[in-house]
Design a protein around this motif. Structure first.
Motif, mmCIF file in Angstrom:
data_model
loop_
_atom_site.group_PDB
_atom_site.id
_atom_site.type_symbol
_atom_site.label_atom_id
_atom_site.label_comp_id
_atom_site.label_asym_id
_atom_site.label_seq_id
_atom_site.Cartn_x
_atom_site.Cartn_y
_atom_site.Cartn_z
ATOM 1 N N ALA A 1 -7.755 3.234 1.314
ATOM 2 C CA ALA A 1 -7.181 3.742 2.557
ATOM 3 C C ALA A 1 -6.247 2.718 3.196
ATOM 4 N N LEU A 2 -6.624 1.469 3.141
ATOM 5 C CA LEU A 2 -5.787 0.403 3.674
ATOM 6 C C LEU A 2 -4.494 0.275 2.874
ATOM 7 N N ALA A 3 -4.581 0.374 1.563
ATOM 8 C CA ALA A 3 -3.393 0.308 0.718
ATOM 9 C C ALA A 3 -2.488 1.516 0.953
ATOM 10 N N TRP A 4 -3.078 2.681 1.137
ATOM 11 C CA TRP A 4 -2.290 3.875 1.423
ATOM 12 C C TRP A 4 -1.538 3.721 2.747
ATOM 13 N N ALA A 5 -2.222 3.187 3.763
ATOM 14 C CA ALA A 5 -1.565 2.986 5.059
ATOM 15 C C ALA A 5 -0.439 1.961 4.949
ATOM 16 N N ALA A 6 -0.654 0.913 4.190
ATOM 17 C CA ALA A 6 0.398 -0.090 4.011
ATOM 18 C C ALA A 6 1.575 0.497 3.241
ATOM 19 N N ASP A 7 1.287 1.303 2.244
ATOM 20 C CA ASP A 7 2.351 1.919 1.456
ATOM 21 C C ASP A 7 3.141 2.932 2.277
ATOM 22 N N ARG A 8 2.498 3.600 3.193
ATOM 23 C CA ARG A 8 3.202 4.546 4.068
ATOM 24 C C ARG A 8 4.011 3.842 5.144
ATOM 25 N N HIS A 9 3.520 2.701 5.609
ATOM 26 C CA HIS A 9 4.157 2.019 6.742
ATOM 27 C C HIS A 9 5.345 1.162 6.318
ATOM 28 N N VAL A 10 5.212 0.375 5.270
ATOM 29 C CA VAL A 10 6.291 -0.517 4.822
ATOM 30 C C VAL A 10 6.508 -0.412 3.307
ATOM 31 N N PRO A 11 6.936 0.750 2.810
ATOM 32 C CA PRO A 11 7.084 0.886 1.349
ATOM 33 C C PRO A 11 8.228 0.062 0.780
ATOM 34 N N ASP A 12 9.246 -0.235 1.587
ATOM 35 C CA ASP A 12 10.398 -0.972 1.070
ATOM 36 C C ASP A 12 10.116 -2.466 0.917
ATOM 37 N N ARG A 13 9.072 -2.966 1.535
ATOM 38 C CA ARG A 13 8.753 -4.395 1.455
ATOM 39 C C ARG A 13 7.588 -4.692 0.518
ATOM 40 N N LEU A 14 7.093 -3.677 -0.178
ATOM 41 C CA LEU A 14 5.959 -3.851 -1.089
ATOM 42 C C LEU A 14 6.388 -3.617 -2.529
ATOM 43 N N PRO A 15 5.680 -4.195 -3.489
ATOM 44 C CA PRO A 15 5.984 -3.914 -4.905
ATOM 45 C C PRO A 15 5.558 -2.489 -5.275
ATOM 46 N N ALA A 16 5.419 -2.219 -6.534
ATOM 47 C CA ALA A 16 5.078 -0.882 -7.027
ATOM 48 C C ALA A 16 3.764 -0.387 -6.424
ATOM 49 N N SER B 1 -1.425 -8.394 2.580
ATOM 50 C CA SER B 1 -0.320 -9.028 3.297
ATOM 51 C C SER B 1 0.387 -10.059 2.433
ATOM 52 N N LEU B 2 -0.298 -10.583 1.421
ATOM 53 C CA LEU B 2 0.350 -11.519 0.510
ATOM 54 C C LEU B 2 1.369 -10.847 -0.395
ATOM 55 N N LEU B 3 1.328 -9.533 -0.501
ATOM 56 C CA LEU B 3 2.289 -8.801 -1.320
ATOM 57 C C LEU B 3 3.601 -8.532 -0.595
ATOM 58 N N LEU B 4 3.628 -8.672 0.717
ATOM 59 C CA LEU B 4 4.831 -8.338 1.489
ATOM 60 C C LEU B 4 5.985 -9.261 1.143
ATOM 61 N N ARG B 5 7.144 -8.650 0.956
ATOM 62 C CA ARG B 5 8.373 -9.398 0.734
ATOM 63 C C ARG B 5 9.121 -9.509 2.055
ATOM 64 N N PRO B 6 10.029 -10.465 2.168
ATOM 65 C CA PRO B 6 10.806 -10.572 3.404
ATOM 66 C C PRO B 6 11.645 -9.314 3.628
ATOM 67 N N SER B 7 11.913 -9.028 4.878
ATOM 68 C CA SER B 7 12.713 -7.843 5.189
ATOM 69 C C SER B 7 14.159 -8.076 4.770
#
Length: 89
Positions: free
Chosen positions: A14-29, A73-79
């Motif tokens: 659920a946490l991963a789904w929320a992160a993928d919905r919120h910032v999909p452009d800053r996350l990997p696959a 949060s370690l997966l996030l790339r810079p904007s």
């Protein structure tokens, strides 16, 4: 222990789904995000269970979510927008 493991994996998903919905452009696959969320929360549940001991279901699940969120949060790339430095170096 089985309920803690299953609950932590579901909370991690659920946490991963929320992160993928919120910032999909800053996350990997998506596969990497969901795998990290579920395994991070499972690892968090293990660490919290060892620290607190048996019989603390709510505390274990809270620890699982916190450690899963840290690992996600370690997966996030810079904007895309970068700040300009005042100095050229």
């Amino acid at each position: 222990m089985l309920l803690e493991a299953l609950g932590s994996v579901l909370l991690g998903l659920a946490l991963a789904w929320a992160a993928d919905r919120h910032v999909p452009d800053r996350l990997p696959a998506r596969r990497v995000v969901f795998l990290t969320g579920s395994l991070g929360s499972l690892f968090g549940a293990y660490v919290t269970h060892v620290a607190l001991g048996p019989g603390h279901l709510a505390g274990t699940l809270i620890g699982a979510v916190l450690i899963g969120a840290v690992l996600l949060s370690l997966l996030l790339r810079p904007s895309g927008r970068r700040l300009r430095r005042a100095l050229p170096f």
